[in-house]
Design a protein around this motif. Structure first.
Motif, PDB file in Angstrom:
ATOM      1  N   UNK A   1      27.423  30.764 -21.080  1.00 33.71           N
ATOM      2  CA  UNK A   1      27.307  29.318 -20.973  1.00 33.71           C
ATOM      3  C   UNK A   1      27.780  28.669 -22.260  1.00 33.71           C
ATOM      4  N   UNK A   2      28.465  27.574 -22.077  1.00 34.28           N
ATOM      5  CA  UNK A   2      29.054  26.874 -23.204  1.00 34.28           C
ATOM      6  C   UNK A   2      28.674  25.397 -23.156  1.00 34.28           C
ATOM      7  N   UNK A   3      28.704  24.748 -24.298  1.00 29.81           N
ATOM      8  CA  UNK A   3      28.441  23.318 -24.331  1.00 29.81           C
ATOM      9  C   UNK A   3      29.563  22.547 -23.636  1.00 29.81           C
ATOM     10  N   UNK A   4      30.709  23.189 -23.417  1.00 30.79           N
ATOM     11  CA  UNK A   4      31.828  22.551 -22.716  1.00 30.79           C
ATOM     12  C   UNK A   4      31.748  22.723 -21.202  1.00 30.79           C
ATOM     13  N   UNK A   5      30.718  23.410 -20.705  1.00 29.49           N
ATOM     14  CA  UNK A   5      30.568  23.585 -19.256  1.00 29.49           C
ATOM     15  C   UNK A   5      30.541  22.228 -18.567  1.00 29.49           C
ATOM     16  N   UNK A   6      31.196  22.161 -17.419  1.00 29.61           N
ATOM     17  CA  UNK A   6      31.178  20.955 -16.584  1.00 29.61           C
ATOM     18  C   UNK A   6      29.950  21.038 -15.683  1.00 29.61           C
ATOM     19  N   UNK A   7      29.175  19.964 -15.656  1.00 30.25           N
ATOM     20  CA  UNK A   7      27.951  19.897 -14.851  1.00 30.25           C
ATOM     21  C   UNK A   7      28.149  18.829 -13.775  1.00 30.25           C
ATOM     22  N   UNK A   8      27.893  19.216 -12.524  1.00 30.84           N
ATOM     23  CA  UNK A   8      27.960  18.294 -11.393  1.00 30.84           C
ATOM     24  C   UNK A   8      26.540  17.867 -11.051  1.00 30.84           C
ATOM     25  N   UNK A   9      26.306  16.568 -11.001  1.00 32.69           N
ATOM     26  CA  UNK A   9      24.982  16.021 -10.717  1.00 32.69           C
ATOM     27  C   UNK A   9      25.046  15.131  -9.489  1.00 32.69           C
ATOM     28  N   UNK A  10      24.032  15.216  -8.661  1.00 33.93           N
ATOM     29  CA  UNK A  10      23.863  14.299  -7.537  1.00 33.93           C
ATOM     30  C   UNK A  10      22.622  13.484  -7.866  1.00 33.93           C
ATOM     31  N   UNK A  11      22.828  12.240  -8.221  1.00 28.57           N
ATOM     32  CA  UNK A  11      21.732  11.380  -8.652  1.00 28.57           C
ATOM     33  C   UNK A  11      21.597  10.237  -7.651  1.00 28.57           C
ATOM     34  N   UNK A  12      20.536  10.293  -6.875  1.00 26.90           N
ATOM     35  CA  UNK A  12      20.302   9.252  -5.877  1.00 26.90           C
ATOM     36  C   UNK A  12      21.438   9.118  -4.880  1.00 26.90           C
ATOM     37  N   UNK A  13      22.114  10.233  -4.581  1.00 22.99           N
ATOM     38  CA  UNK A  13      23.214  10.225  -3.630  1.00 22.99           C
ATOM     39  C   UNK A  13      24.576   9.958  -4.237  1.00 22.99           C
ATOM     40  N   UNK A  14      24.636   9.655  -5.518  1.00 24.94           N
ATOM     41  CA  UNK A  14      25.912   9.424  -6.204  1.00 24.94           C
ATOM     42  C   UNK A  14      26.231  10.636  -7.074  1.00 24.94           C
ATOM     43  N   UNK A  15      27.470  11.053  -7.031  1.00 24.78           N
ATOM     44  CA  UNK A  15      27.889  12.223  -7.810  1.00 24.78           C
ATOM     45  C   UNK A  15      28.341  11.809  -9.207  1.00 24.78           C
ATOM     46  N   UNK A  16      27.894  12.591 -10.173  1.00 24.76           N
ATOM     47  CA  UNK A  16      28.312  12.416 -11.558  1.00 24.76           C
ATOM     48  C   UNK A  16      28.838  13.757 -12.047  1.00 24.76           C
ATOM     49  N   UNK A  17      29.856  13.708 -12.876  1.00 23.21           N
ATOM     50  CA  UNK A  17      30.400  14.910 -13.497  1.00 23.21           C
ATOM     51  C   UNK A  17      30.406  14.653 -14.994  1.00 23.21           C
ATOM     52  N   UNK A  18      29.817  15.576 -15.738  1.00 27.02           N
ATOM     53  CA  UNK A  18      29.742  15.424 -17.186  1.00 27.02           C
ATOM     54  C   UNK A  18      29.744  16.815 -17.810  1.00 27.02           C
ATOM     55  N   UNK A  19      29.567  16.875 -19.095  1.00 26.55           N
ATOM     56  CA  UNK A  19      29.508  18.175 -19.770  1.00 26.55           C
ATOM     57  C   UNK A  19      28.080  18.469 -20.227  1.00 26.55           C
ATOM     58  N   UNK A  20      27.845  19.732 -20.441  1.00 28.05           N
ATOM     59  CA  UNK A  20      26.550  20.145 -20.992  1.00 28.05           C
ATOM     60  C   UNK A  20      26.344  19.480 -22.358  1.00 28.05           C
ATOM     61  N   UNK A  21      27.423  19.356 -23.138  1.00 31.30           N
ATOM     62  CA  UNK A  21      27.340  18.732 -24.454  1.00 31.30           C
ATOM     63  C   UNK A  21      26.815  17.299 -24.362  1.00 31.30           C
ATOM     64  N   UNK A  22      27.315  16.530 -23.398  1.00 30.33           N
ATOM     65  CA  UNK A  22      26.838  15.156 -23.221  1.00 30.33           C
ATOM     66  C   UNK A  22      25.362  15.129 -22.883  1.00 30.33           C
ATOM     67  N   UNK A  23      24.937  15.980 -21.953  1.00 26.93           N
ATOM     68  CA  UNK A  23      23.533  15.998 -21.535  1.00 26.93           C
ATOM     69  C   UNK A  23      22.605  16.440 -22.665  1.00 26.93           C
ATOM     70  N   UNK A  24      23.163  17.116 -23.652  1.00 25.00           N
ATOM     71  CA  UNK A  24      22.356  17.609 -24.784  1.00 25.00           C
ATOM     72  C   UNK A  24      22.550  16.773 -26.049  1.00 25.00           C
ATOM     73  N   UNK A  25      23.172  15.601 -25.932  1.00 26.32           N
ATOM     74  CA  UNK A  25      23.485  14.782 -27.104  1.00 26.32           C
ATOM     75  C   UNK A  25      22.242  14.353 -27.882  1.00 26.32           C
ATOM     76  N   UNK A  26      21.134  14.115 -27.190  1.00 21.86           N
ATOM     77  CA  UNK A  26      19.872  13.791 -27.855  1.00 21.86           C
ATOM     78  C   UNK A  26      19.047  15.076 -27.824  1.00 21.86           C
ATOM     79  N   UNK A  27      19.038  15.844 -28.914  1.00 20.31           N
ATOM     80  CA  UNK A  27      18.444  17.186 -28.903  1.00 20.31           C
ATOM     81  C   UNK A  27      16.959  17.247 -28.571  1.00 20.31           C
ATOM     82  N   UNK A  28      16.256  16.135 -28.723  1.00 20.55           N
ATOM     83  CA  UNK A  28      14.820  16.134 -28.428  1.00 20.55           C
ATOM     84  C   UNK A  28      14.501  15.659 -27.017  1.00 20.55           C
ATOM     85  N   UNK A  29      15.525  15.329 -26.247  1.00 18.13           N
ATOM     86  CA  UNK A  29      15.301  14.795 -24.905  1.00 18.13           C
ATOM     87  C   UNK A  29      15.015  15.903 -23.897  1.00 18.13           C
ATOM     88  N   UNK A  30      14.425  15.494 -22.776  1.00 18.69           N
ATOM     89  CA  UNK A  30      14.186  16.426 -21.683  1.00 18.69           C
ATOM     90  C   UNK A  30      15.510  16.946 -21.133  1.00 18.69           C
TER      91      UNK A  30
END
Length: 97
Positions: A1-30
């Motif tokens: 697994x890499x911080x550059x991994x592409x993550x596909x999210x389904x949020x309330x029926x809408x699809x989002x595509x982002x990277x693991x790095x973005x989701x981990x930008x705030x290191x203390x967040x859930x």
């Protein structure tokens, strides 16, 4: 697994595509704790392989991603009618907004 991994999210029926790095930008967040490198993701039932489903307001989550993509800085004011929802989502995710 890499911080550059592409993550596909389904949020309330809408699809989002982002990277693991973005989701981990705030290191203390859930989000960072959930998506950090080494954490194994499981797809939600009915999601395509590698997808993650969250039942929250997709408009609020879009602003959460914008916040994370911009170095954990708020760059646009949220719409007045979404401010409460966005604040609740930021608190839920443990973001230091």
């Amino acid at each position: 697994m890499s911080m550059n991994d592409i993550i596909h999210l389904n949020v309330g029926g809408r699809r989002f595509v982002t990277t693991r790095e973005t989701l981990c930008a705030d290191p203390n967040s859930m989000l960072a704790k959930k998506f950090r490198s080494g954490f194994r993701l499981r797809s939600a039932p009915g999601s395509r392989r590698g997808g993650v489903h969250r039942s929250i307001d997709p408009d609020s989550f879009k602003l959460v991603l914008e916040y994370l993509r911009n170095g954990c800085r708020v760059v646009t004011d949220p719409p007045e009618d979404h401010a409460k929802s966005i604040r609740a989502d930021a608190d839920y995710y443990g973001l230091g907004v």
